[in-house]
Design an enzyme around this catalytic site. Structure first.
Site, PDB file in Angstrom:
ATOM      1  N   CYS A  45     -14.774  -2.991   1.348  1.00 27.18           N
ATOM      2  CA  CYS A  45     -14.357  -3.051   2.759  1.00 27.18           C
ATOM      3  C   CYS A  45     -13.765  -1.759   3.299  1.00 27.18           C
ATOM      4  O   CYS A  45     -14.246  -1.227   4.298  1.00 27.18           O
ATOM      5  CB  CYS A  45     -13.357  -4.186   2.947  1.00 27.18           C
ATOM      6  SG  CYS A  45     -14.105  -5.787   2.675  1.00 27.18           S
ATOM      7  N   TYR A  62       0.813  -1.223   0.000  1.00 29.62           N
ATOM      8  CA  TYR A  62       0.000   0.000   0.000  1.00 29.62           C
ATOM      9  C   TYR A  62       0.847   1.273   0.000  1.00 29.62           C
ATOM     10  O   TYR A  62       0.344   2.342   0.316  1.00 29.62           O
ATOM     11  CB  TYR A  62      -0.958   0.052   1.218  1.00 29.62           C
ATOM     12  CG  TYR A  62      -1.900  -1.112   1.291  1.00 29.62           C
ATOM     13  CD1 TYR A  62      -2.854  -1.307   0.293  1.00 29.62           C
ATOM     14  CD2 TYR A  62      -1.825  -2.019   2.324  1.00 29.62           C
ATOM     15  CE1 TYR A  62      -3.714  -2.383   0.336  1.00 29.62           C
ATOM     16  CE2 TYR A  62      -2.691  -3.101   2.381  1.00 29.62           C
ATOM     17  CZ  TYR A  62      -3.631  -3.280   1.391  1.00 29.62           C
ATOM     18  OH  TYR A  62      -4.479  -4.340   1.444  1.00 29.62           O
TER      19      TYR A  62
END
Ligand SMILES: NC(=O)c1ccc[n+]([C@@H]2O[C@H](COP(=O)([O-])OP(=O)(O)OC[C@H]3O[C@@H](n4cnc5c(N)ncnc54)[C@H](O)[C@@H]3O)[C@@H](O)[C@H]2O)c1
Length: 440
Positions: free
Chosen positions: A269, A258
């Site tokens: 989510c 990330y």
């Protein structure tokens, strides 16, 4: 061994001086404050910091550490000058560079009077571009000499932390040598050859930025875990257990995952869970400004993509990818869906290809999502890659599952490509026109 002057005997300068002296170099500390210079000259430390006293007295006994207030003499007697003066905040947050400008005049005057080559290493934290646009011109003006010819300037960020400064100096996470134009780094590389961590050589501006990114990330981590702790405490779960389990994941949590600049997050989510968590905090009258800032930050990133497309002044937009992530047909909270909707609102003509979201194959909740939430987007989907690329004056790459060869074959030479997924260089489209991301 090198002969080095260190300008500024505060936390960074004093530690740098005693540690480099410990490595066998000859050190000369320089400070405007005569008290600090006198203390170091007599083998005592001008700052309170673990092991600095011991290293200062060791280097003093070995005649490898002196100090002065005379900048010109210091430049004359050494080959390298480290600049470690303060760069405080002004009241409005702007960086105060007056100390840097003053020390550049002092060092530059020394360089003017010197006949041999001199290295100037900036260690103070300064914003990207400062070494090139402030330090080099100031040194050139004061010395009447040229950077790269008579002296060389390099930016080497300092990563020590007060309280463990000496240990950090000897075990840095990495050494970053940021060169200005024509700066030969060989001698500086040699100076840090003892460091076990990797040495990166880059531009001065990149090195300057690395320092800010590291500090911003450290601040982010502290505030993140404190907000996590605050909500854990409020909901009655044990913070320690949660953070111990959380940090044990070195695959997704404490890892480069990330951390590749690209497009906004989405999916079924992350947005939903952030909303739920921050809503719960509000119910508890708990302020979590960092966690609450994440969805607005994500939305600002989608805004950047909208602006990047609109800036081209072209209306025919092709999209490769629509789902929130390559390899899934999940469109719920996909930032690409948000982007398409925004561009349709701006009058763009969009065509979309996504091999995972071919309408005929989409079933269940996703089919329902398209029919109910974005029915107009369904009609823009095409299973014909060639048609979508040929339609595009601007091609938005939103998926990694594309084959370079096919795309290059279909692409007009004047199509602007906006790559949101940050494809590896080897996989980028071969276009003679603009190929860019929105944050790289
Ligand atoms: N303190 C840290 O933990 C740390 C860590 C990494 C980077 N930095 C950065 O390093 C720089 C220095 O920080 P610091 O905490 O050591 O600062 P400091 O304020 O403790 O020390 C700066 C010193 O520079 C001296 N000085 C100012 N102008 C001078 C000049 N023209 N000639 C000689 N001496 C001069 C001052 O008298 C002072 O002693 C800052 O840019 C800071 O952001 C600090």
């Amino acid at each position: 061994m090198a002969s080095i002057s260190v300008f500024g005997l505060g936390y960074v300068g004093a530690v740098t001086a005693v540690c480099l002296a410990h490595k066998g170099n000859r050190l000369l500390g320089v400070d405007l404050n005569p008290l600090k210079a006198e203390m170091l000259e007599s083998g005592r430390t001008p700052i309170v910091e673990v092991r600095v006293e011991e290293l200062a007295s060791e280097a003093h006994r070995g005649d490898r550490l002196h100090a002065t207030t005379d900048a010109v003499a210091a430049v004359a007697q050494t080959d390298i000058s480290f600049i470690c003066v303060g760069t405080p905040s002004q009241r409005n947050g702007k960086l105060d560079l007056r100390g840097i400008e003053r020390v550049c005049r002092d060092v530059g005057e020394g360089v003017r009077r010197k006949n041999s080559f001199h290295y100037v290493v900036l260690r103070s934290t300064v914003l990207p571009g400062t070494t090139d646009s402030v330090v080099v011109p100031a040194l050139e003006a004061a010395s009447c000499k040229r950077n790269g010819a008579d002296f060389a300037v390099c930016f080497i960020p300092e990563f020590l932390r007060e309280g463990s400064a000496v240990a950090d100096f000897f075990e840095p996470p990495f050494t970053v040598l940021g060169a200005t134009k024509d700066c030969d780094l060989a001698q500086l590389r040699e100076l840090f050859a003892w460091a076990r961590a990797p040495i990166f050589e880059t531009s001065a501006a990149s090195a300057e930025m690395v320092k800010y990114v590291c500090n911003a990330f450290h601040a982010l981590k502290v505030d993140f875990v404190n907000e996590v702790g605050a909500i854990c405490k409020e909901v009655g779960v044990d913070t320690e257990t949660v953070t111990r389990i959380f940090t044990s994941d070195t695959h997704l949590n404490i890892s480069p995952a990330y951390l590749k600049p690209g497009f906004a997050f989405g999916g079924s989510c992350l947005p939903k869970d952030l909303r739920a968590l921050t809503y719960r905090a509000k119910e508890l009258d708990l302020r979590l400004p960092l966690l609450e800032s994440l969805l607005p930050s994500n939305a600002a990133h989608i805004d950047r993509a909208v602006e990047a497309v609109l800036r081209t002044n072209k209306k025919k937009i092709g999209f490769l990818g629509l789902s929130f992530k390559s390899g899934t047909d999940d469109l719920r909270d996909s930032p690409l869906v948000h982007l398409v909707k925004r561009l349709l609102g701006e009058g763009c003509q969009c065509r979309i290809w996504d091999e995972d979201v071919v309408l005929g194959r989409v079933l269940g909740s996703n089919r329902q999502f398209i029919d109910e939430t974005v029915p107009h987007i369904g009609s823009l989907l095409s299973s014909n890659l060639k048609e979508v690329i040929e339609h595009a004056e601007v091609l938005v790459v939103g998926t990694k599952s594309v084959s370079n060869d096919k795309l290059t074959a279909y692409l007009h030479t004047d199509t602007v490509v906006i790559d949101l997924v940050h494809l590896d260089k080897s996989r980028r489209l071969n276009t003679q026109n603009t190929y860019e991301g929105i944050c790289w």
